[in-house]
Structure formats: C-alpha cells, structure tokens
Design an enzyme around this catalytic site. Structure first.
Site, PDB file in Angstrom:
ATOM      1  N   TYR A   1     -11.117   4.492  14.923  1.00 14.29           N
ATOM      2  CA  TYR A   1     -10.165   4.761  13.834  1.00 14.29           C
ATOM      3  C   TYR A   1     -10.105   6.255  13.538  1.00 14.29           C
ATOM      4  O   TYR A   1      -9.034   6.858  13.528  1.00 14.29           O
ATOM      5  CB  TYR A   1     -10.574   3.999  12.572  1.00 14.29           C
ATOM      6  CG  TYR A   1      -9.729   4.361  11.370  1.00 14.29           C
ATOM      7  CD1 TYR A   1      -8.490   3.759  11.173  1.00 14.29           C
ATOM      8  CD2 TYR A   1     -10.153   5.323  10.460  1.00 14.29           C
ATOM      9  CE1 TYR A   1      -7.699   4.104  10.084  1.00 14.29           C
ATOM     10  CE2 TYR A   1      -9.370   5.677   9.376  1.00 14.29           C
ATOM     11  CZ  TYR A   1      -8.140   5.068   9.189  1.00 14.29           C
ATOM     12  OH  TYR A   1      -7.353   5.425   8.117  1.00 14.29           O
TER      13      TYR A   1
ATOM     14  N   GLY B   1      -7.966  10.096   1.082  1.00 14.77           N
ATOM     15  CA  GLY B   1      -9.309   9.542   1.045  1.00 14.77           C
ATOM     16  C   GLY B   1      -9.240   8.067   0.676  1.00 14.77           C
ATOM     17  O   GLY B   1      -8.267   7.369   0.989  1.00 14.77           O
TER      18      GLY B   1
ATOM     19  N   THR C   1      -8.325   4.906  -1.077  1.00 14.09           N
ATOM     20  CA  THR C   1      -7.130   4.619  -1.862  1.00 14.09           C
ATOM     21  C   THR C   1      -7.096   3.127  -2.190  1.00 14.09           C
ATOM     22  O   THR C   1      -7.393   2.286  -1.333  1.00 14.09           O
ATOM     23  CB  THR C   1      -5.860   5.006  -1.076  1.00 14.09           C
ATOM     24  OG1 THR C   1      -5.981   6.364  -0.629  1.00 14.09           O
ATOM     25  CG2 THR C   1      -4.628   4.889  -1.955  1.00 14.09           C
TER      26      THR C   1
ATOM     27  N   ASN D   1       3.301   5.305   8.881  1.00 12.65           N
ATOM     28  CA  ASN D   1       2.208   4.877   8.008  1.00 12.65           C
ATOM     29  C   ASN D   1       1.464   3.652   8.522  1.00 12.65           C
ATOM     30  O   ASN D   1       0.312   3.430   8.146  1.00 12.65           O
ATOM     31  CB  ASN D   1       2.776   4.580   6.605  1.00 12.65           C
ATOM     32  CG  ASN D   1       1.805   3.814   5.736  1.00 12.65           C
ATOM     33  OD1 ASN D   1       0.811   4.350   5.263  1.00 12.65           O
ATOM     34  ND2 ASN D   1       2.083   2.532   5.532  1.00 12.65           N
ATOM     35  N   ALA D   2       2.071   2.850   9.369  1.00  9.21           N
ATOM     36  CA  ALA D   2       1.446   1.607   9.812  1.00  9.21           C
ATOM     37  C   ALA D   2       0.076   1.874  10.429  1.00  9.21           C
ATOM     38  O   ALA D   2      -0.072   2.765  11.267  1.00  9.21           O
ATOM     39  CB  ALA D   2       2.335   0.893  10.823  1.00  9.21           C
TER      40      ALA D   2
ATOM     41  N   GLY E   1       0.793  -1.224   0.000  1.00  8.33           N
ATOM     42  CA  GLY E   1       0.000   0.000   0.000  1.00  8.33           C
ATOM     43  C   GLY E   1       0.820   1.266   0.000  1.00  8.33           C
ATOM     44  O   GLY E   1       1.838   1.396  -0.684  1.00  8.33           O
TER      45      GLY E   1
ATOM     46  N   GLY F   1     -19.367   3.510  12.312  1.00  9.84           N
ATOM     47  CA  GLY F   1     -18.599   2.368  11.848  1.00  9.84           C
ATOM     48  C   GLY F   1     -17.105   2.440  12.070  1.00  9.84           C
ATOM     49  O   GLY F   1     -16.428   1.409  12.043  1.00  9.84           O
TER      50      GLY F   1
END
Length: 250
Positions: free
Chosen positions: A152, A183, A185, A87-88, A16, A148
C-alpha cells in the site's frame, strides 16, 4: 460548438473522501461524473447534490480492465474533464509474506495502473482546453515505510513521484497536478483493515481528521504550485520528520 460545462470526474465516489470531493466540487462544477462500484450509494449522492450540480453515476470497478475502459470512455464522451480526482483505493493489513499475493497485485493495479491510465486519457483533452486539475490521492504513510502496509505505502509513494514528475512535464500547459497525502481520516477505509487486526483505538484522537477538512485543504491548495499536499499542521510536521529520518539513513 456547445458551451463547455465545467466537469469533474471522481473515482471511489460512493463514500469517504470520494463522496466528499463530489460535495465540495459540486458548487464549482456543472457536471460531476461519480465513479464507484456501489450504484446505490452513487444514486443517493446524486440525489443529495441535485440542487448543486448534475451528478452522472458511473458504476465501474477500476480494479478491472472493463471498469477502466468504461471510465476512459466517459472521459472521451462526456469530457473534457476540468477536475480528475483519482481517489479509488484500499489497503490490506499484515506482513507481506503472510498475505495472499492477489490482494497486493490488486492494489498495484488500482492505485497505479488505473490512475496513470485515466491521467493519460484526460490530459490530451485538458491540453486542448488549456487548463485542468488532477488530484491523485496518496497517503501520509508514504513518509513512513513500515510494517503491515508495505505494498500500500509503496504504491502510494509511486503517486508522489509520478505527480511531481508529471507536473514538471506539464509546466506551462495550464494543467495542475497534486498528490494529496492525508493522514488518518474518519471514513470507511479502515473497516476491512480492522478485520485483519488494525486497531483504531491505538491511534490518538488528535491524529484523526474528518473527510471534509481533508478535501477542503486539497482544494484550497490548488493554484499555489504545491504538488505534495499534506492536510493538517501536525501531519505536515510528521511528514517532515519522516523525510528527515529517510535522509538520515543515507
């Protein structure tokens, strides 16, 4: 004294956005320390980039104390790092009160605790070097609190505030901090969410970006003094609309 090698440390580097950061940083760096849990993926990436930069593969789970400690030691022994890309990350999908709490706590540990710990490890060395770039990968979702993905989104919203405040504290140091807010990806990110009911097909095609475009926007924004970076003109419009909606609630 040995000549300094331009070095980047990228977490979540096996796929990614993380792998794409390694690819696009390779022409700018002598060394890339690629951190992830999947060693075989890191080895493949190192082979792919062998002609561009020396890729040092570091197998570590940043969701654990041991993984963070190993990565901190890499910063100390192999740094100073010129680029730190936090980034993780991962996300669950579902209503908070119906999800196991362990997964929610794991997100907080990875997105917040690991990020600030690695920043704290890297910044003193960056100060000595007189320069450095820190990219904390956040999310467009921080501008749209919704169902949802409560924990996060909240953990990523922390990164926005933290990055802005950290940049203010580091003013004049030569260290630049960015919170990258992509957004939707095309990566593996949504695979586990799909198992919990997330439906990719409900997202219009025009809202999706490719990883290379997201990373290119991030790196292009370095040096312009912008902390919050939202790749894609449509996403910028959405972020502004989301912020306005929050202001309207006051």
């Amino acid at each position: 004294m040995s000549e300094h090698k331009v070095t980047a440390l990228v977490t979540g580097a096996s796929a990614g956005l993380g792998a794409e950061f390694c690819r696009q940083l390779a022409p700018l760096c002598d060394v890339i320390i690629a951190v992830a849990r999947r060693k075989e993926k890191l080895d493949a990436l190192a082979s792919e980039l062998a002609d561009s930069a020396e890729v040092r593969c570091l197998e570590a789970d940043l969701g654990t104390v041991e993984g963070v400690a190993i990565t901190m030691e890499a910063i100390r022994q192999q740094g100073p790092v010129d680029y730190l890309v936090n980034n993780a990350g991962f996300s669950t999908f579902g209503h908070f009160d119906q999800l196991p709490i362990d997964g929610q706590r794991d997100m907080v540990n990875l997105h917040i605790d690991a990020c600030i710990t690695l920043c704290r490890a890297a910044i003193p060395f960056m100060r000595e070097l007189g320069s450095g770039r820190i990219i904390n990968v956040s999310s467009l979702g921080t501008f749209f609190p919704g169902k949802g993905m409560a924990v996060y989104g909240a953990s990523k919203a922390f990164l926005n505030y933290y990055s802005q405040a950290l940049q203010a504290e580091l003013a004049g140091s030569g260290i630049e901090v960015q919170a990258l807010c992509p957004g939707f990806t095309h990566t593996e990110f949504h695979d586990s969410m799909a198992e919990d009911g997330f439906d990719r097909s409900r997202i219009p095609d025009q809202m999706w970006m490719n990883a290379d475009a997201v990373v290119a926007a991030s790196l292009a924004a370095l040096g312009n003094g912008q902390v919050l970076v939202v790749p894609g003109d449509d996403n910028v419009d959405l972020a502004r609309a989301g912020l306005q909606r929050q202001l309207d609630d006051l």
